[in-house]
Design an enzyme around this catalytic site. Sequence first.
Site, PDB file in Angstrom:
ATOM      1  N   ARG A 104      53.196-129.795 -73.703  1.00 47.96           N
ATOM      2  CA  ARG A 104      52.467-128.552 -74.038  1.00 47.96           C
ATOM      3  C   ARG A 104      53.417-127.410 -73.680  1.00 47.96           C
ATOM      4  NH1 ARG A 104      46.312-126.739 -72.801  1.00 47.96           N
ATOM      5  NH2 ARG A 104      46.110-128.046 -74.638  1.00 47.96           N
ATOM      6  N   HIS A 162      48.154-127.217 -82.783  1.00 48.32           N
ATOM      7  CA  HIS A 162      47.472-128.092 -81.808  1.00 48.32           C
ATOM      8  C   HIS A 162      46.952-129.316 -82.575  1.00 48.32           C
ATOM      9  CE1 HIS A 162      45.638-129.332 -78.222  1.00 48.32           C
ATOM     10  NE2 HIS A 162      44.684-128.440 -78.056  1.00 48.32           N
ATOM     11  N   GLN A 212      44.160-131.790 -81.224  1.00 46.58           N
ATOM     12  CA  GLN A 212      42.801-131.237 -81.223  1.00 46.58           C
ATOM     13  C   GLN A 212      42.118-131.474 -82.564  1.00 46.58           C
ATOM     14  OE1 GLN A 212      41.117-129.406 -78.608  1.00 46.58           O
ATOM     15  NE2 GLN A 212      39.471-129.948 -79.997  1.00 46.58           N
ATOM     16  N   ASP A 233      37.223-120.266 -81.866  1.00 53.39           N
ATOM     17  CA  ASP A 233      38.120-120.502 -80.732  1.00 53.39           C
ATOM     18  C   ASP A 233      38.194-119.192 -79.959  1.00 53.39           C
ATOM     19  OD1 ASP A 233      39.985-121.580 -78.970  1.00 53.39           O
ATOM     20  OD2 ASP A 233      41.668-121.524 -80.378  1.00 53.39           O
ATOM     21  N   CYS A 286      37.129-125.852 -79.656  1.00 57.25           N
ATOM     22  CA  CYS A 286      37.999-126.787 -78.914  1.00 57.25           C
ATOM     23  C   CYS A 286      37.846-126.655 -77.411  1.00 57.25           C
ATOM     24  CB  CYS A 286      39.454-126.594 -79.340  1.00 57.25           C
ATOM     25  SG  CYS A 286      40.151-124.997 -78.866  1.00 57.25           S
ATOM     26  N   ARG A 297      38.795-136.127 -77.856  1.00 55.41           N
ATOM     27  CA  ARG A 297      40.226-135.967 -77.587  1.00 55.41           C
ATOM     28  C   ARG A 297      40.782-137.296 -77.076  1.00 55.41           C
ATOM     29  NH1 ARG A 297      42.366-131.014 -76.496  1.00 55.41           N
ATOM     30  NH2 ARG A 297      44.301-132.207 -76.613  1.00 55.41           N
TER      31      ARG A 297
HETATM   32  N1   CP Z   1      41.137-127.904 -76.075  1.00 57.03           N
HETATM   33  C1   CP Z   1      42.147-128.053 -75.215  1.00 57.03           C
HETATM   34  O1   CP Z   1      43.293-128.343 -75.595  1.00 57.03           O
HETATM   35  O2   CP Z   1      41.802-127.898 -73.905  1.00 57.03           O
HETATM   36  P1   CP Z   1      42.769-127.793 -72.659  1.00 57.03           P
HETATM   37  O3   CP Z   1      43.526-126.498 -72.785  1.00 57.03           O
HETATM   38  O4   CP Z   1      41.858-127.796 -71.474  1.00 57.03           O
HETATM   39  O5   CP Z   1      43.714-128.953 -72.657  1.00 57.03           O
HETATM   40  N1  NVA Z   2      43.978-121.162 -78.957  1.00 60.59           N
HETATM   41  C1  NVA Z   2      43.808-121.604 -77.586  1.00 60.59           C
HETATM   42  C2  NVA Z   2      43.497-123.054 -77.539  1.00 60.59           C
HETATM   43  C3  NVA Z   2      43.304-123.614 -76.163  1.00 60.59           C
HETATM   44  C4  NVA Z   2      43.057-125.087 -76.153  1.00 60.59           C
HETATM   45  C5  NVA Z   2      45.064-121.305 -76.804  1.00 60.59           C
HETATM   46  O1  NVA Z   2      46.169-121.532 -77.320  1.00 60.59           O
HETATM   47  O2  NVA Z   2      44.958-120.822 -75.667  1.00 60.59           O
END
Ligand code: CP
Ligand code: NVA
Length: 308
Positions: free
Chosen positions: A109, A136, A139, A227, A266, A294
């Site tokens: 990540r 992502h 997701q 989101d 998400c 997930r």
């Molecule tokens: N939806 C998602 O990716 O959650 P986290 O940021 O908690 O991993």
């Molecule tokens: N769009 C959000 C998703 C988190 C899972 C972010 O990038 O923070």
Amino acid sequence: MAIRHFLDLWQHEAGELREMLDEAHAMKQARAGWPKGKVDAGAPLDGHILAMIFEKSSTRTRTSFDVGIRQLGGTSIVLNANDMQLGRGESIGDTARVLSRYVDMVMIRANNHGDVEDFADSASVPVINGLTDRSHPCQIMADLLTLEESGLQLRGARLAWVGDGNNVCSSFIHAAAKFGFTLAIGTPDRYAPDDDDVELAQEMQARVELYSSAEDAVEGADVVIADTFVSMGDTDADERLEELEPFAVTEELMELAQPGAKFLHCLPAHRGEEVDTEVIDGPNSLVFDEAENRLHAQKAIMRWCLNK
Ligand code: CP
Ligand code: NVA
């Protein structure tokens, strides 16, 4: 054989993604009612180690990958990028080459999408995108699994994304062509999806429609997706909250969608900001199935990466 990275949905054949979802459904059903720590029949990833690198916070991604690899019979190492030499300037390429000597697969990540691509270029083991500023994909695999479980047939369905045209929205755009659904996106012009993703959608003949109002996007939708208005790494929170306010998913907005339309998010969510409590905690919200999925989706992704 080429290393099987999972970086973005548009890079995969539709059939390959379909097989991953089918496997995820099957694996979930096969262990229904089991304790969460029990290893799946046949322990398909027995003896394999997953490393996870986090440059940003995570609850779901971190836990679901960790539990997922254990259910598959493997083990994991969680690495905070700031605690690694990566945080002191060691190159991405050297980090990828070194970790490839210790582990069988890496989930990363990262702040910058290009860093994940560079990592994959230098790695000699599969690399999975666990969220970047641009996408992502894990997701969206979980989201599609959730919609199918709810009884929705993706091909021909109408999904509406409202709010910020962000990283999660981009992966939905990539999925639209692969799974044959229409994606209606409602955003303020300033927070419209990335031009590159829209061009990609056109090249892939995806049915992606752009609107500048939430109402137009949601009209007749089978699914409404929201989101956070402020993603990790965004530095203009005040402006975003002001400009995105008309794109909040309220009960009134949901009334424009099909009767019984499903709601996805998400998570993490901000009740009263991008979505009203009555919607996210209402009977048509699938958000906690989505979070659970997930786990099941990523197990299928990990098995695909290792061809097992
Ligand atoms: N939806 C998602 O990716 O959650 P986290 O940021 O908690 O991993
Ligand atoms: N769009 C959000 C998703 C988190 C899972 C972010 O990038 O923070």
